[in-house]
Design a protein around this motif. Sequence first.
Motif, PDB file in Angstrom:
ATOM      1  N   LEU A  34      -3.128   4.400   0.445  1.00 38.99           N
ATOM      2  CA  LEU A  34      -3.210   3.344  -0.563  1.00 38.99           C
ATOM      3  C   LEU A  34      -1.871   2.628  -0.696  1.00 38.99           C
ATOM      4  CD1 LEU A  34      -5.325   4.963  -3.421  1.00 38.99           C
ATOM      5  CD2 LEU A  34      -6.045   3.209  -1.801  1.00 38.99           C
ATOM      6  N   ALA A  35      -0.787   3.370  -0.644  1.00 39.70           N
ATOM      7  CA  ALA A  35       0.536   2.748  -0.716  1.00 39.70           C
ATOM      8  C   ALA A  35       0.745   1.776   0.444  1.00 39.70           C
ATOM      9  CB  ALA A  35       1.616   3.825  -0.713  1.00 39.70           C
ATOM     10  N   ALA A  36       0.315   2.172   1.640  1.00 41.00           N
ATOM     11  CA  ALA A  36       0.449   1.298   2.803  1.00 41.00           C
ATOM     12  C   ALA A  36      -0.401   0.051   2.671  1.00 41.00           C
ATOM     13  CB  ALA A  36       0.068   2.068   4.071  1.00 41.00           C
ATOM     14  N   ALA A  37      -1.569   0.194   2.033  1.00 47.18           N
ATOM     15  CA  ALA A  37      -2.501  -0.920   1.943  1.00 47.18           C
ATOM     16  C   ALA A  37      -2.097  -1.949   0.890  1.00 47.18           C
ATOM     17  CB  ALA A  37      -3.906  -0.393   1.637  1.00 47.18           C
ATOM     18  N   PHE A  38      -1.457  -1.512  -0.194  1.00 50.84           N
ATOM     19  CA  PHE A  38      -1.254  -2.415  -1.335  1.00 50.84           C
ATOM     20  C   PHE A  38       0.195  -2.742  -1.655  1.00 50.84           C
ATOM     21  CE2 PHE A  38      -5.522  -0.747  -2.056  1.00 50.84           C
ATOM     22  CZ  PHE A  38      -6.210  -1.920  -2.362  1.00 50.84           C
ATOM     23  N   CYS A  39       1.147  -2.090  -1.007  1.00 49.74           N
ATOM     24  CA  CYS A  39       2.556  -2.328  -1.328  1.00 49.74           C
ATOM     25  C   CYS A  39       3.239  -3.173  -0.264  1.00 49.74           C
ATOM     26  CB  CYS A  39       3.300  -1.001  -1.483  1.00 49.74           C
ATOM     27  SG  CYS A  39       2.720  -0.012  -2.877  1.00 49.74           S
ATOM     28  N   ASP A  40       4.080  -4.083  -0.720  1.00 50.23           N
ATOM     29  CA  ASP A  40       4.874  -4.889   0.215  1.00 50.23           C
ATOM     30  C   ASP A  40       5.966  -4.050   0.860  1.00 50.23           C
ATOM     31  OD1 ASP A  40       3.629  -7.483  -0.364  1.00 50.23           O
ATOM     32  OD2 ASP A  40       4.544  -7.254  -2.342  1.00 50.23           O
ATOM     33  N   ARG A  41       6.582  -3.204   0.053  1.00 48.07           N
ATOM     34  CA  ARG A  41       7.641  -2.330   0.543  1.00 48.07           C
ATOM     35  C   ARG A  41       7.516  -0.976  -0.124  1.00 48.07           C
ATOM     36  NH1 ARG A  41      12.600  -3.429  -0.805  1.00 48.07           N
ATOM     37  NH2 ARG A  41      12.082  -4.901  -2.461  1.00 48.07           N
ATOM     38  N   LEU A  42       8.060   0.053   0.546  1.00 48.85           N
ATOM     39  CA  LEU A  42       8.018   1.419   0.028  1.00 48.85           C
ATOM     40  C   LEU A  42       9.422   2.013  -0.015  1.00 48.85           C
ATOM     41  CD1 LEU A  42       4.985   2.936   1.995  1.00 48.85           C
ATOM     42  CD2 LEU A  42       4.982   2.011  -0.336  1.00 48.85           C
ATOM     43  N   TYR A  43       9.649   2.829  -1.029  1.00 48.95           N
ATOM     44  CA  TYR A  43      10.833   3.684  -1.095  1.00 48.95           C
ATOM     45  C   TYR A  43      10.340   5.124  -1.066  1.00 48.95           C
ATOM     46  CZ  TYR A  43      13.833  -0.273  -2.246  1.00 48.95           C
ATOM     47  OH  TYR A  43      14.532  -1.461  -2.197  1.00 48.95           O
ATOM     48  N   VAL A  44      10.825   5.885  -0.100  1.00 49.78           N
ATOM     49  CA  VAL A  44      10.443   7.293   0.025  1.00 49.78           C
ATOM     50  C   VAL A  44      11.569   8.140  -0.553  1.00 49.78           C
ATOM     51  CG1 VAL A  44       9.750   9.135   1.595  1.00 49.78           C
ATOM     52  CG2 VAL A  44       9.181   6.753   2.146  1.00 49.78           C
ATOM     53  N   LEU A  45      11.256   8.916  -1.582  1.00 45.44           N
ATOM     54  CA  LEU A  45      12.249   9.794  -2.190  1.00 45.44           C
ATOM     55  C   LEU A  45      12.075  11.225  -1.689  1.00 45.44           C
ATOM     56  CD1 LEU A  45      12.465   8.689  -5.945  1.00 45.44           C
ATOM     57  CD2 LEU A  45      13.693   7.807  -3.954  1.00 45.44           C
ATOM     58  N   GLY A  68      -4.896  -3.967  10.010  1.00 42.55           N
ATOM     59  CA  GLY A  68      -3.549  -4.128  10.547  1.00 42.55           C
ATOM     60  C   GLY A  68      -2.497  -3.308   9.819  1.00 42.55           C
ATOM     61  N   ILE A  69      -2.907  -2.398   8.931  1.00 43.21           N
ATOM     62  CA  ILE A  69      -1.951  -1.586   8.186  1.00 43.21           C
ATOM     63  C   ILE A  69      -1.943  -0.164   8.734  1.00 43.21           C
ATOM     64  CG2 ILE A  69      -2.191  -2.962   6.077  1.00 43.21           C
ATOM     65  CD1 ILE A  69      -4.030  -0.841   4.974  1.00 43.21           C
ATOM     66  N   PRO A  70      -0.873   0.590   8.467  1.00 46.80           N
ATOM     67  CA  PRO A  70      -0.823   1.969   8.960  1.00 46.80           C
ATOM     68  C   PRO A  70      -1.966   2.804   8.386  1.00 46.80           C
ATOM     69  CG  PRO A  70       1.345   1.250   8.222  1.00 46.80           C
ATOM     70  CD  PRO A  70       0.378   0.194   7.794  1.00 46.80           C
ATOM     71  N   ASN A  71      -2.540   3.621   9.238  1.00 42.20           N
ATOM     72  CA  ASN A  71      -3.608   4.533   8.827  1.00 42.20           C
ATOM     73  C   ASN A  71      -3.158   5.957   9.163  1.00 42.20           C
ATOM     74  OD1 ASN A  71      -6.345   5.186   7.932  1.00 42.20           O
ATOM     75  ND2 ASN A  71      -6.681   5.763  10.068  1.00 42.20           N
ATOM     76  N   ILE A  72      -3.028   6.779   8.121  1.00 42.18           N
ATOM     77  CA  ILE A  72      -2.471   8.121   8.281  1.00 42.18           C
ATOM     78  C   ILE A  72      -3.595   9.145   8.286  1.00 42.18           C
ATOM     79  CG2 ILE A  72      -0.909   9.840   7.301  1.00 42.18           C
ATOM     80  CD1 ILE A  72       0.449   7.437   5.838  1.00 42.18           C
ATOM     81  N   VAL A  73      -3.640   9.943   9.330  1.00 44.16           N
ATOM     82  CA  VAL A  73      -4.567  11.068   9.419  1.00 44.16           C
ATOM     83  C   VAL A  73      -3.736  12.343   9.348  1.00 44.16           C
ATOM     84  CG1 VAL A  73      -6.259  12.267  10.834  1.00 44.16           C
ATOM     85  CG2 VAL A  73      -6.219   9.761  10.792  1.00 44.16           C
TER      86      VAL A  73
END
Length: 270
Positions: free
Chosen positions: A206-217, A254-259
Motif C-alpha cells: 500500500l505504501a508503494a501504491a499511494f506514496c510519492d516518497r518513502l522514509y524507511v526507519l 507499474g509500481i513495486p509488488n512485494i511477495v
Amino acid sequence: MTVDRYAHPVELTVEGVRYTTGGHTLLHGVDLTARPGETVGVVGPNGSGKTTLLRCVYGTLRPTGGRVLLDGTDAAALGVKDRARRTAVVPQDATGMLGLTVREVVAMGRSPHKRFWEQDGPDDARRVADALEAVGAAAFADRRFDDLSGGERQRALVARALTQDPGLLALDEPTNHLDIRYRLEILALVRALPTTALLVLHDLNLAAAFCDRLYVLSAGRTAAAGPPAEVLTEQLLAEVYNVRTHITTHPRTGIPNIVYLPLDTPRADH
C-alpha cells in the motif's frame, strides 16, 4: 468532497530530530521533507520510531533535539490552535469520545477555527456532512462513536481530520482495522486531497501504491529515503525487516509488488 475548501498544502521539514526518554533514544537525528501536496510514507519494523516521529511532527511529543518546520516556521513556536489549523491528525487510538455520536466527533475538527463560545453554523454542518460522505460514514453518523467497529471508528477519525481543513494531514496507520476496500478508498482519498500528507504505514505494498516518497526507519535512524521503486529493494527489506522477498514491477500499475517468501525458502543463488 469539495477540495477547494482546504488550506494551502504545508511544506514539512524535519531537521535532525532526536527524541530521548527514560535514558533511551528513540530517534537519532532524523531528517525528513514533505513538499507541498506530496504524500510521504514512513515505514519500518515495530519499534523503529515511526509513531514517535509522527508525534514529534504533530506536537504531542517535543523533540529533545532538532526541530520541525511548517512552511519554514518552527512548530514549537506555534500556539496549540495555530498548529492545529495547519496540521490535522488521525491517531491509532481515539480517547475522550465517550457518549458522543459520530457526527459530534467529526464536528470536533472545526474547533481550531472557532472561538470557544462559537456554535457550529451551516458551513460547519456542510463540511461535516461532506467529510462523512467522503469516507463512507454517513450511514452511521448518528450512532455513538464508542459503539462502532474498529474500521468504522477509523473512518470517523479520518472524517474529523478532513473537517479541520488541514494543510498537513498526519496519519498513524490510517488503514488499521479496515477491510481491503476501505483501505484502498481511504488512501486514494488522502492522496487526492490538495494537502500534504505524512502517513505511517505497515503495509509496504500500500505504501508503494499511494506514496510519492518513502522514509524507511530502522532503530530510530533513516535506513533509506526516496521514491518507492528505489527504496523498496529485496536487499533493504532483508536488512531492515529480516525477511526474504521477491519484488517485481506490477505489469498493470507499474509500481513495486512485494511477495514475501517463507522464512525457510532457499536463496536463489544457492
